[in-house]
Design a protein around this motif. Structure first.
Motif, short mmCIF file in Angstrom:
data_model
loop_
_atom_site.label_atom_id
_atom_site.label_comp_id
_atom_site.label_asym_id
_atom_site.label_seq_id
_atom_site.Cartn_x
_atom_site.Cartn_y
_atom_site.Cartn_z
N LYS A 203 0.86 -1.18 0.00
CA LYS A 203 0.00 0.00 0.00
C LYS A 203 0.89 1.22 0.00
CE LYS A 203 -4.06 1.82 2.40
NZ LYS A 203 -5.03 1.61 1.31
N GLU A 206 1.59 7.43 0.64
CA GLU A 206 1.21 8.78 0.23
C GLU A 206 -0.27 8.92 -0.09
OE1 GLU A 206 3.89 7.28 -0.78
OE2 GLU A 206 5.60 8.63 -0.73
N TRP B 214 2.16 -8.69 8.51
CA TRP B 214 1.04 -8.88 7.58
C TRP B 214 0.98 -7.77 6.54
CZ3 TRP B 214 -0.82 -13.33 6.91
CH2 TRP B 214 -1.27 -14.17 7.93
N GLN B 215 1.08 -6.54 7.00
CA GLN B 215 0.86 -5.42 6.07
C GLN B 215 2.17 -4.80 5.61
OE1 GLN B 215 -1.79 -5.08 4.66
NE2 GLN B 215 -3.28 -6.04 6.01
N ILE B 216 2.18 -4.34 4.36
CA ILE B 216 3.37 -3.69 3.81
C ILE B 216 2.96 -2.32 3.30
CG2 ILE B 216 5.18 -3.81 2.06
CD1 ILE B 216 4.78 -6.84 2.03
N VAL B 217 3.56 -1.29 3.88
CA VAL B 217 3.26 0.07 3.46
C VAL B 217 4.55 0.69 2.97
CG1 VAL B 217 2.50 2.34 4.22
CG2 VAL B 217 1.35 0.30 5.08
N VAL B 218 4.51 1.32 1.80
CA VAL B 218 5.72 1.85 1.19
C VAL B 218 5.58 3.36 0.96
CG1 VAL B 218 7.13 1.82 -0.91
CG2 VAL B 218 6.29 -0.31 0.05
N TRP B 219 6.55 4.11 1.42
CA TRP B 219 6.59 5.54 1.11
C TRP B 219 7.35 5.69 -0.19
CZ3 TRP B 219 4.26 9.55 3.51
CH2 TRP B 219 3.75 9.33 4.80
N VAL B 220 6.63 5.96 -1.26
CA VAL B 220 7.29 6.00 -2.55
C VAL B 220 8.37 7.08 -2.55
CG1 VAL B 220 6.98 6.33 -5.00
CG2 VAL B 220 5.24 5.17 -3.67
#
Ligand code: HEM
Ligand code: SF4
Ligand code: SF4
Lengths: 511, 225
Positions: A203, A206, B214-220
């Motif tokens: 996810k 931003e 479990w969750q993957i969060v990415v700051w582009v």
């Protein structure tokens, strides 16, 4: 409090005309490719109906979403070790026949057929094998076929309904339906992300868009089964999973997603929501009836100075905060409380919202009302008899689209969430109709408005945003600062010069 | 140079070099091409019987081979008691037959199911044929030249180590029967095909899944800094 921003879409179902323009816009843009023919990242379903893929809401079979038991939140699909053991064969994966075998027509036959007595025909052929076939299903195979014993009857949302109410729904003369356009919900607690053994789905912090990293995907296809909305698709030609990308390349250039932009009924709205990422797990871990409330409590007030300060501390820029303040989604979801997530009981915390439909409600009661006057019969569509609306308002439980059915779709079966929404929408309708008939808001109308919990200003604002919004009011898009996003992989100036060339490998000497 | 040396001393190095270098190149520079290429969407029932049988059979048997390579003494010690030897041999043969059955089902499926055929490349068939030959010659060796777990540590382990330590001794295989030689050669062929086919999926087993959040969060944007 950890504030993050989310791009959300809202579907005003009262306005959807079921034209499928959205689906076609999406197909033309993203899935008109080999291996993706059967995918509809955006699809529109007739409800009650079986949907696409057929029966996707049957989680006993497809095992999507999360299960909350004994204080634990677990994937319905598998535990981590089970996941590894099922790599060789995934028992919950839908097969192509649960979607449909994509087909086209052999148009060349029209030109090459020899001269004869009959008109030449273009026979249907499979887009996978190229062989002639008889199409037996499609993404909207039961379009407008509500009440049919073959499709509508199998809608799992009808399960909790009284047999009597069900019988009424199937009565041919009383057949009623609504449309349900669906895209990926870009959930806050996505089951697809959690189920991927490779960790290929993520996810974006931003804007909340959930994406598959196609370089990391290895075709374990667990996401397809785990998504309760069946919005991840497996491309049989590339061996990679794919899903709705919320048109992020469009969002990044200030355009609404193609489905929303092309929507003929103008039912779609797009805007920013601020949410509290810290509280995501606890919001998903409450009993069914409290789910809507707990999910909406994650959405923060963009005018609250504390929220603004926290948002800035997290690196959310001014432009996004302003967009959040003007967000039509925030108004519908939090200020007016008119919109709900689809199937909150899946506990993925879906971030696309729906205003439930009102129109079909009116016509039935009209029938009931006319019957009480001794002239019942076929439903008449040419309203208005002034008092009809009031009749409906007082008798929502008799509504033609059963409140319970809507509750099963949008509120985990909790009718208490649907009734106030329908009342507010009806109150606004009554007010406007009285205004146009009587030239002013009548006493009676104002009373209904107060009962629904709306002020005159609110009703006016709801009316304007529902029926008369401009493009800029429907789509309040924040500045993405694409040049900053480009910095991730290269010098933005170099990128600018190469845009549109589509280098896959860096064009180095000798490559 | 004789055939024996060519097949068992030269070819193994070609295969190993390809397997290591091309696989590494593909993983790093062509990651999009790395995939198990599941065909489950197109056909489910026969895949269930074929894939589970082939994979469980092969994975366990391969681990057994690896064990014999790394701990030949342990294997011999285990086999010192005849009952344990029989048990091991029967299990091995059973798994081999299971894998053989699974591979046959997959091969037949790939040829006869129209949808799967439409999604297949020549390499998909070749890979299945090589795996089939591997399982077949393995089973033949087990049946015809009894007690492989007894002689493997004496012949195969030194041979494989001689190849891995860059001091190949192909003469160790000189007098082995045809089926067994084919089994060994077929393995090198398998390695040579490995990086050019869907077989690369074997090195991507996602064991990390057991420990990742479990969750993957990415700051582009933060990736840039
Ligand atoms: C232990 C790790 C392994 C995993 C997780 C794994 C996983 C998979 C998966 C998901 C598929 C696709 C099945 C489908 O069509 O849905 C597949 C296919 C295949 N695998 Fe594996 N595999 C593993 C090990 C192996 C090994 C050790 C071999 C051979 C020595 C092997 C040979 C094959 C072959 C030949 C196919 C193609 C089957 C066909 O043609 O339908 N795999 N594997
Ligand atoms: S709706 Fe979208 S984000 Fe949610 S689980 Fe499914 S694919 Fe993932
Ligand atoms: S384009 Fe709009 S009105 Fe038409 S089906 Fe899609 S959502 Fe409904």
């Amino acid at each position: 409090m950890k504030v993050r921003a989310h791009m959300s879409m809202l579907f005003h179902l009262d306005k959807c005309i079921g034209c499928h323009t959205c689906s076609i816009a999406c197909k033309n843009l993203w899935t008109d490719r080999k291996g993706a023919e059967y995918m509809w990242w955006n699809n529109v379903e007739t409800r009650p109906g079986a949907g696409y893929p057929t029966g996707w809401e049957d989680q006993e079979r497809f095992r999507g979403g999360w299960e909350y038991k004994d204080g634990h939140l677990d994937l319905r699909l598998h535990s981590r070790t089970q996941g590894l053991f099922r790599l060789f064969f995934n028992p919950a994966l839908p097969s192509l026949d649960d979607y449909y075998e994509p087909f086209t027509f052999r148009y060349s036959d029209l030109f090459t057929a020899p001269e004869g007595e009959d008109q030449p025909t273009a026979i249907p052929v499979s887009m996978i094998t190229g062989e002639p076939m008889t199409p037996e299903a499609g993404p909207n195979w039961d379009d407008d076929l509500s009440g049919s014993p073959l499709y509508a009857k199998n809608d799992p949302n009808l399960k909790a309904l009284d047999p009597e109410v069900r019988a009424q729904l199937e009565e041919i003369e009383g057949v009623v339906f609504q449309y349900l356009p669906r895209i990926c919900n870009h959930c806050l607690n996505p089951a697809c992300v959690a189920a991927c053994p490779s960790g290929a789905i993520y996810k974006r912090a931003e804007d909340g868009v959930v994406l598959v990293n196609e370089n990391k995907c290895k075709a374990w296809r667990m996401c397809v089964a785990a998504c309760p909305y069946k919005k991840v698709y497996y491309n049989w030609a590339t061996g990679k999973s794919e899903k709705c990308i919320l048109c992020f390349p469009r969002l990044e250039t200030g355009q609404a997603p193609a489905c929303a932009h092309s929507c003929v009924g103008r039912i779609r709205y797009m805007g920013v929501l601020l949410y509290d990422a810290d509280r995501i797990p606890e919001a998903a871990m409450v009993p069914d009836e409290e789910l809507v409330e707990s999910q909406l409590s994650l959405i923060l007030d963009p005018f609250d100075p504390e929220v603004i300060a926290a948002a800035k501390a997290e690196g959310i820029d001014e432009g996004w905060i302003q967009a959040a303040q003007k967000s039509p989604i925030y108004k519908f979801v939090k200020v007016w409380r008119l919109a709900l997530p689809l199937h909150p009981e899946y506990r993925t915390l879906a971030m696309m919202f729906y205003v439930p439909p009102l129109s079909p409600v009116v016509s039935t009661v009209e029938k009931a009302f006319r019957a009480s006057q001794g002239n019942g019969g076929l439903v008449r569509l040419d309203l208005p008899e002034t008092d009809l609306d009031f009749e409906v308002y007082a008798a929502l439980e008799k509504a033609r689209m059963p409140v319970k059915y809507l509750a099963n779709l949008f509120a985990a079966g909790n009718e208490a969430h649907i009734v106030p929404v329908l009342k507010k929408m009806l109150a606004v309708r009554i007010l406007k109709r009285q205004e146009s008939l009587e030239g002013r808001p009548t006493e009676k109308a104002l009373k209904v408005l107060a009962d629904a919990g709306l002020t005159l200003e609110e009703a006016e604002a709801i009316y304007r945003l529902t029926t008369l919004p401009t493009l800029e009011e429907r789509f309040v898009l924040p500045p993405y600062h694409r040049e900053m996003a480009a910095e991730v992989w290269k010098d933005p100036l170099a990128h600018k010069g190469e845009a549109g060339l589509g280098y896959i490998q860096p064009p180095l000497r000798g490559e | 140079m004789n055939w024996n040396a060519l097949l068992f001393a030269v070819f193994p190095y070609i295969a190993l070099t390809l397997a290591v270098a091309v696989t590494a190149y593909r993983m790093v520079y062509r990651p999009f091409s790395v995939s198990a290429q599941s065909s489950q969407l197109l056909e489910q029932k026969r895949l269930f019987f074929g894939s589970t049988a082939m994979h469980w059979g092969l994975v366990i048997v391969l681990l057994g081979h690896l064990l014999a390579l790394l701990l030949p003494k342990g294997l011999l010690l285990w086999n010192a008691v005849p009952l344990r030897l029989y048990l091991l041999e029967i299990t091995g043969l059973g798994l081999g037959l299971w894998a053989l059955f699974g591979t046959y089902v997959l091969l037949a499926r790939r040829i006869s199911v129209a949808r799967v055929r439409a999604a297949s490349t020549p390499m998909d068939y070749l890979v299945l044929v090589v795996v089939f030959v591997s399982a077949l010659t393995g089973v033949l060796t087990a049946v015809l030249y009894r007690y492989g777990s007894f002689w493997f540590p004496a012949v195969m382990t030194p041979y494989l180590w001689s190849v891995l330590t860059l001091n190949p001794r192909p003469e160790l295989l000189q007098d082995l029967p045809f089926w067994t030689k084919l089994h060994v050669f077929n393995f090198w062929l398998f390695l040579a095909l490995f990086p050019f086919s869907r077989l690369v999926h074997i090195v991507t087993v996602p064991l990390g899944y057991v420990v990742r959040p479990w969750q993957i969060v990415v700051w582009v944007r933060k990736l840039a800094r």
